[in-house]
Design a protein around this motif. Structure first.
Motif, PDB file in Angstrom:
ATOM      1  N   VAL A 104       0.869  -1.173   0.000  1.00 34.84           N
ATOM      2  CA  VAL A 104       0.000   0.000   0.000  1.00 34.84           C
ATOM      3  C   VAL A 104       0.904   1.220   0.000  1.00 34.84           C
ATOM      4  O   VAL A 104       1.750   1.373   0.890  1.00 34.84           O
ATOM      5  N   ILE A 105       0.734   2.096  -1.007  1.00 37.53           N
ATOM      6  CA  ILE A 105       1.626   3.241  -1.154  1.00 37.53           C
ATOM      7  C   ILE A 105       0.815   4.527  -1.233  1.00 37.53           C
ATOM      8  O   ILE A 105      -0.398   4.512  -1.443  1.00 37.53           O
ATOM      9  N   ASP A 106       1.508   5.648  -1.046  1.00 41.47           N
ATOM     10  CA  ASP A 106       0.843   6.941  -1.206  1.00 41.47           C
ATOM     11  C   ASP A 106       1.044   7.438  -2.648  1.00 41.47           C
ATOM     12  O   ASP A 106       1.768   6.811  -3.431  1.00 41.47           O
ATOM     13  N   TYR A 108       2.866   9.542  -3.892  1.00 44.32           N
ATOM     14  CA  TYR A 108       4.231   9.931  -4.218  1.00 44.32           C
ATOM     15  C   TYR A 108       5.178   8.736  -4.290  1.00 44.32           C
ATOM     16  O   TYR A 108       6.389   8.898  -4.441  1.00 44.32           O
ATOM     17  N   GLY A 109       4.611   7.525  -4.174  1.00 45.02           N
ATOM     18  CA  GLY A 109       5.429   6.325  -4.286  1.00 45.02           C
ATOM     19  C   GLY A 109       6.110   5.914  -3.004  1.00 45.02           C
ATOM     20  O   GLY A 109       7.079   5.137  -3.030  1.00 45.02           O
ATOM     21  N   ASN A 110       5.596   6.399  -1.868  1.00 46.09           N
ATOM     22  CA  ASN A 110       6.154   6.017  -0.569  1.00 46.09           C
ATOM     23  C   ASN A 110       5.266   4.968   0.093  1.00 46.09           C
ATOM     24  O   ASN A 110       4.037   5.046   0.009  1.00 46.09           O
ATOM     25  N   ALA A 111       5.878   3.995   0.742  1.00 46.58           N
ATOM     26  CA  ALA A 111       5.113   2.941   1.406  1.00 46.58           C
ATOM     27  C   ALA A 111       4.369   3.505   2.608  1.00 46.58           C
ATOM     28  O   ALA A 111       4.893   4.344   3.348  1.00 46.58           O
ATOM     29  N   LEU A 112       3.139   3.027   2.817  1.00 46.49           N
ATOM     30  CA  LEU A 112       2.334   3.480   3.952  1.00 46.49           C
ATOM     31  C   LEU A 112       2.390   2.508   5.123  1.00 46.49           C
ATOM     32  O   LEU A 112       1.727   2.728   6.131  1.00 46.49           O
ATOM     33  N   ASP A 113       3.163   1.423   4.973  1.00 47.96           N
ATOM     34  CA  ASP A 113       3.244   0.442   6.059  1.00 47.96           C
ATOM     35  C   ASP A 113       4.533   0.553   6.867  1.00 47.96           C
ATOM     36  O   ASP A 113       4.822  -0.296   7.713  1.00 47.96           O
ATOM     37  N   ILE A 190      -5.152  -0.750  -7.546  1.00 42.88           N
ATOM     38  CA  ILE A 190      -6.358  -0.199  -6.927  1.00 42.88           C
ATOM     39  C   ILE A 190      -6.067   1.213  -6.426  1.00 42.88           C
ATOM     40  O   ILE A 190      -5.130   1.411  -5.646  1.00 42.88           O
ATOM     41  N   ALA A 191      -6.845   2.181  -6.873  1.00 42.27           N
ATOM     42  CA  ALA A 191      -6.707   3.568  -6.434  1.00 42.27           C
ATOM     43  C   ALA A 191      -7.849   3.907  -5.488  1.00 42.27           C
ATOM     44  O   ALA A 191      -9.015   3.795  -5.861  1.00 42.27           O
ATOM     45  N   VAL A 218      -1.928  -1.074  -4.074  1.00 47.20           N
ATOM     46  CA  VAL A 218      -2.973  -0.162  -3.616  1.00 47.20           C
ATOM     47  C   VAL A 218      -2.367   1.226  -3.456  1.00 47.20           C
ATOM     48  O   VAL A 218      -1.381   1.402  -2.740  1.00 47.20           O
ATOM     49  N   VAL A 219      -2.937   2.207  -4.144  1.00 48.87           N
ATOM     50  CA  VAL A 219      -2.507   3.606  -4.035  1.00 48.87           C
ATOM     51  C   VAL A 219      -3.611   4.352  -3.299  1.00 48.87           C
ATOM     52  O   VAL A 219      -4.746   4.412  -3.785  1.00 48.87           O
ATOM     53  N   ALA A 220      -3.285   4.921  -2.139  1.00 52.28           N
ATOM     54  CA  ALA A 220      -4.326   5.505  -1.290  1.00 52.28           C
ATOM     55  C   ALA A 220      -4.022   6.959  -0.946  1.00 52.28           C
ATOM     56  O   ALA A 220      -2.887   7.316  -0.623  1.00 52.28           O
TER      57      ALA A 220
END
Length: 441
Positions: A104-106, A108-113, A190-191, A218-220
Motif C-alpha cells: 500500500v503506497i501513497d 508519491y510512491g512512498n510505502a504506507l506500512d 487499486i486507487a 494499492v494507491v491511497a
C-alpha cells in the motif's frame, strides 16, 4: 548489502541532480504563492519544494507569467513567509517495480506500512498519452469474475473499461474487492481516492484480504489530504498500471472514485483562476476524465499487455445525468448501476440490471448465451413494468402469458443476480438457464 539493494541505491544516485533552480516567495496567500525566479525554468504542472518554518511543503506550478510563477501548495501553506526558498523539482513521476505488488503506497510512491519500498529502473511521468488509436487491439476474451451476474448478463472482457455508478453505502467498495479477488488478471492496481482513513485499512485487511492484496498495488489518498495529493493518487495508479501493461501483463485497474478525483481537480482549478460552469465543475474536468479513461483499455499491438479498468462514480440521488457520471458514461465500454432500493432489501451486489449494460455484447457471448441474456432481460423488464400491479394483488394469473412467465422466473432470477460463480461462465449460464426454465446446450 544485497545485490537488489545495491541496484536500487545505484539508480537513486544516478537519478540525483547536481543543481536545481531556486526561487523565492514574493507573495503568500492561503495555500497559494507568487514565486519570483522560476518563471524561466518552471513548466506548468512541475512540482516544487517549499522550505517554510513549519517544515517542507510540496507545491505545483499552476500559472506562469513574466512576473513570476503561481504555486499551489499541497496543504494549507501555514508557516510559509515572503522570502522562503522554493526549489524546482521538475515534472511529477513515479518508478514502479515488482516490489510494489502486495504493498500500500501513497501517491508519491512512498510505502504506507513503514517498510522500505524499492524503486523501479525507470521513472514514469504521471500524465502520458494513451496508446495510438490506430494501433490498439480489439477487446479480448471474456474474463471469469467469480460473480454470476458478471459472468453472464454483464460480461467483462479483457481490455474493457466499465463504470460502476452508485450512491454512498450501496456496496460499491465491497463489489470492487470481490472483482479484485475474482477477475482473471496478472496484477491488480487499486486507487482509493478521498477515502476515510479508517476505511483504507479496513478495505485492505478485511474487504480485499491477504489473497487479494498478494497480487495488488494499492494507491491511497485519504479524504483529509490536500487536493493535489488526492488528484495525484489516480494518476499515480494509472502510471503503475501502465508500467505492468508495458511489461506484457494483463492489469486489472480499479478506481474508487472518479468523482472524488474530479472534486479534487475542481479545488485546484478554481484556486488557479478557472471558472466553474458544469454544475460547479470547471470546463477542464471533462478532458481530464476522458484523458484518464483513454489511458486504460487494450494495449498497442506491439505489446501483449492490456488494462481492464473499472471506474466508480458517486451519484447523489441516483442522478445519472450529473456531470461526472455523464462524462464518464460516454467514454466507457459499459456501465453498472447499483440501486439503493435493491441494497435495502438485502441483495448484494445491488445491480440494477435493466439500467446496466456491457458494450462487449453481443460479441463476448455465443448465440445461445445471447439468447439467454435477452430472455432474462425480457423477464425482468416485464416484471418491473407490472410490479406495482402484482404487489397490490390487482393482477389475475392467466391474464397475460408474458407476465405469468415473469412472475414465475423472478424469484430465481433475483437470487441468481447475487450468486457467486466459482466454476466460471459456462456453469453460470447453465444456472441462468435453470432459473429461466430453459435448456442450455
Amino acid at each position: 548489502m544485497s545485490g537488489r539493494s545495491l541496484d536500487t541505491l545505484a539508480r537513486d544516485i544516478s537519478g540525483m541532480r547536481t543543481a536545481r533552480a531556486v526561487g523565492r516567495i514574493a507573495r503568500a496567500g492561503h495555500g497559494t504563492f507568487h514565486v519570483d525566479g522560476l518563471e524561466r525554468s518552471a513548466a506548468l504542472g512541475d512540482y516544487v519544494r517549499i522550505a517554510s518554518r513549519n517544515g517542507t511543503l510540496r507545491g505545483e506550478v499552476v500559472d506562469i507569467s513574466d512576473a513570476g510563477a503561481m504555486v499551489l501548495a499541497d496543504g494549507s501553506g501555514d508557516g510559509a513567509r515572503v522570502g522562503d526558498a522554493v526549489t524546482l523539482m521538475g515534472a511529477p513521476s513515479v518508478a514502479p517495480s515488482d516490489h510494489w505488488i502486495g504493498r500500500v503506497i501513497d501517491p508519491y510512491g512512498n510505502a504506507l506500512d513503514g517498510r522500505g519500498l524499492a524503486r523501479g529502473a525507470d521513472e514514469r511521468p504521471l500524465r502520458t498519452a494513451p496508446p495510438n488509436a490506430t494501433r490498439r487491439r480489439a477487446l479480448g476474451d471474456k474474463l471469469a469474475t467469480g460473480l454470476a451476474v458478471f459472468d453472464t448478463l454483464l460480461p467483462i472482457v479483457r481490455g474493457q473499461r466499465l463504470g460502476v455508478f452508485s450512491g454512498s453505502g450501496v456496496g460499491k467498495s465491497t463489489l470492487l474487492s470481490q472483482l479484485a479477488r475474482g477477475v482473471e488478471a496478472d496484477v491488480a492496481v487499486i486507487a482509493l481516492v478521498g477515502e476515510r482513513g479508517r476505511e483504507v485499512g479496513e478495505f485492505v485487511e478485511r474487504t480485499l484480504g491477504q489473497d487479494g492484496l498478494a497480487r495488488s498495488v494499492v494507491v491511497a489518498a485519504t479524504s483529509d489530504q490536500p487536493p493535489l495529493t488526492r488528484r495525484r493518487a489516480l494518476w499515480t495508479a494509472m502510471s503503475v498500471a501502465e508500467h505492468f501493461r508495458d511489461e506484457g501483463r494483463h492489469v486489472l485497474f480499479l478506481a474508487d472514485s472518479v468523482t472524488r478525483f474530479a472534486e479534487a481537480h475542481r479545488e485546484i482549478a478554481l484556486a488557479s483562476g478557472e471558472t466553474a460552469s458544469l454544475r460547479g465543475f470547471p470546463p477542464s474536468v471533462a478532458h481530464l476524465i476522458m484523458a484518464l479513461a483513454e489511458r486504460a483499455g487494450p494495449g498497442d499491438v506491439a505489446c501483449q499487455g492490456d488494462i481492464t479498468a473499472i471506474f466508480t462514480v458517486l451519484v447523489a440521488g441516483s442522478d445519472m445525468e450529473e456531470p461526472i457520471a455523464d462524462i464518464l458514461r460516454g467514454v466507457l465500454d459499459g456501465h453498472v448501476v447499483l440501486d439503493r432500493t435493491i441494497a435495502e432489501r438485502g441483495r448484494f451486489p445491488a445491480v440494477d440490471l435493466l439500467r446496466s449494460v456491457s458494450r462487449s455484447l453481443p460479441g463476448a457471448s455465443s448465440t445461445a448465451e445471447n439468447a439467454l441474456i435477452q430472455l432474462a432481460r425480457k423477464r425482468l423488464g416485464t416484471y418491473a413494468q407490472s410490479e406495482m400491479m402484482i404487489q397490490a394483488g390487482l393482477y389475475t394469473p392467466g391474464s397475460d402469458p408474458a407476465i405469468d412467465a415473469a412472475i414465475k422466473a423472478w424469484p430465481a432470477l433475483d437470487t441468481f443476480l447475487s450468486e457467486p460463480s466459482p466454476d466460471g461462465p459456462s456453469a453460470a449460464f447453465a444456472r441462468l438457464a435453470q432459473c429461466l426454465g430453459e435448456v442450455f446446450p
